[in-house]
Design an enzyme around this catalytic site. Structure first.
Site, PDB file in Angstrom:
ATOM      1  CB  THR A  48     119.985 -87.218  14.156  1.00  0.00           C
ATOM      2  OG1 THR A  48     119.147 -88.300  13.799  1.00  0.00           O
ATOM      3  CG2 THR A  48     121.136 -87.133  13.185  1.00  0.00           C
TER       4      THR A  48
ATOM      5  CB  THR B 262     113.650 -84.989  13.218  1.00  0.00           C
ATOM      6  OG1 THR B 262     114.187 -86.190  12.654  1.00  0.00           O
ATOM      7  CG2 THR B 262     114.721 -83.941  13.290  1.00  0.00           C
TER       8      THR B 262
HETATM    9  N1  ASP Z   1     115.687 -91.325  14.588  1.00  0.00           N
HETATM   10  C1  ASP Z   1     116.109 -90.008  14.967  1.00  0.00           C
HETATM   11  C2  ASP Z   1     115.251 -89.546  16.133  1.00  0.00           C
HETATM   12  O1  ASP Z   1     114.142 -89.167  15.939  1.00  0.00           O
HETATM   13  C3  ASP Z   1     115.972 -89.075  13.818  1.00  0.00           C
HETATM   14  C4  ASP Z   1     116.434 -87.666  14.072  1.00  0.00           C
HETATM   15  O2  ASP Z   1     116.798 -87.257  15.131  1.00  0.00           O
HETATM   16  O3  ASP Z   1     116.453 -86.911  13.095  1.00  0.00           O
HETATM   17  O4  ASP Z   1     115.714 -89.584  17.247  1.00  0.00           O
END
Ligand code: ASP
Length: 342
Positions: A13, A89
């Site tokens: 993200t 994340t």
């Molecule tokens: N879907 C994203 C990922 O894990 C979520 C994030 O980065 O917070 O790449």
């Protein structure tokens, strides 16, 4: 001397922008990310980067991507003071665990961070996370050695040991937690390090081993798990190891069929690793009859390990070409500070 930091940008993200048509978030390149954080220049660090092409949503991470990150660190280990990995994340705790097992005897910081809101958004948490991660990657102790000498996750107010961390919130800025290990640093007006919790390098050179064998699976016990389903799962072709997620202190049903299936799996040479479904606390297999019966089948206690560390450790050990008994022995001792054996 200017601190030298290598950023490995994998996606997530933090670097995403909105697709103009679907409005869904999609990964974008490193220059977009850095353009949105002009403050990085104020740090006056020498920063280089390696970028994943294309950057990934971390749900698309596989062991080959972990290997790519670890190689980037190992190949450049002597040229930098610290490493920052920018990552989504969703699977960050798995990557952090995998890196901890791949990079043994680390003496430099590998700080993984990302964000809940894209870096281009007004209220983004990405800018602060990136800047703090860079500062921690550059930080030295009074003895001149790196303050952090392990793989760690920096998110919002805390620095956590990587192989002890779990994503705990899809919404909050403090998205990570280590439920069974104290924080390594608290981030407020300053960065306050928890000296007693930080790992210290044993003085040995970095030993990198990039292997993973994915012949593993997870079985979650739940009231209603049927004999037919369990039989099918433990007989999955090609499986060498199972992380068995049990109740409380490592307890499972005492039904004859359940115990027999697990015992048969252990006798066939499958490593069964007992990890609790509780977010906090440890497996104590002999506390209850329900755990004791399970222990007698040959399962190995996972103590207070996270699921993410358990499954990555198993995959890593199976790749080393060591025998069943050695894998079983190494599963029961901490290799990277991932569990506490009481
Ligand atoms: N879907 C994203 C990922 O894990 C979520 C994030 O980065 O917070 O790449």
């Amino acid at each position: 001397m200017q601190p030298r930091i290598l950023i490995i940008y994998t996606g997530g993200t933090i670097g995403m922008i909105e697709d103009p048509v679907s409005k869904a978030l999609m990964p974008f390149d490193f220059s977009h990310l850095m353009e949105n954080v002009p403050k990085v220049k104020m740090l006056d660090y020498h920063i280089d980067n390696i970028q994943f092409t294309p950057p990934l949503d971390s749900s698309d991470m596989y062991p080959e991507h972990w290997q790519h990150i670890a190689r980037g660190i190992a190949d450049n280990y002597d040229r930098y003071d610290g490493f920052v990995v920018l990552h989504g994340t969703d699977t960050m705790a798995y990557t952090a665990s995998a890196l901890s097992f791949m990079l043994q005897n680390l003496a430099k910081p590998v700080i993984i961070t990302g964000s809940q809101l894209p870096i281009g958004e007004v209220r983004t948490d990405g800018e602060e996370n990136l800047i703090t991660a860079l500062q921690i990657a550059a930080a030295k102790g009074a003895d001149g050695n790196p303050m952090v000498q392990e793989v760690a996750i920096l998110f919002e107010n805390y620095l956590w040991r990587g192989c002890r961390s779990t994503k705990r919130s899809a919404d909050h800025f403090n998205a990570f937690k280590s439920n069974n290990y104290p924080y390594l640093a608290k981030i407020g007006l300053g960065i306050s390090y928890a000296q007693d919790a930080l790992a210290r390098n044993p003085g040995k050179p970095l030993k990198a081993n990039f292997g993973f064998d994915t012949s593993v699976m997870c079985i979650d016990v739940f009231p209603g798990l049927s004999h037919k389903t369990l039989h099918h799962l433990v007989n999955t072709p090609g499986i060498k190891g199972i992380v068995l997620r049990t109740y409380g202190a490592g307890n499972a049903p005492t039904a004859r069929w359940f115990i027999d299936e697990i015992r048969d799996a252990c006798r066939r040479g499958i490593i069964v690793f007992n990890v609790t479904q509780c977010v906090n606390g440890s497996v104590h297999q002999t506390r209850y009859v329900t755990g004791d019966r399970l222990a007698a089948t040959g399962v190995i206690s996972g103590h207070d390990i996270t699921f993410e560390a358990a499954i990555t450790k198993m995959m890593h050990l199976f790749s080393l070409g060591i025998g069943h008994d050695e894998v079983a022995r190494l599963m029961s001792v901490p290799l990277a500070g991932e569990m506490t054996v009481q």
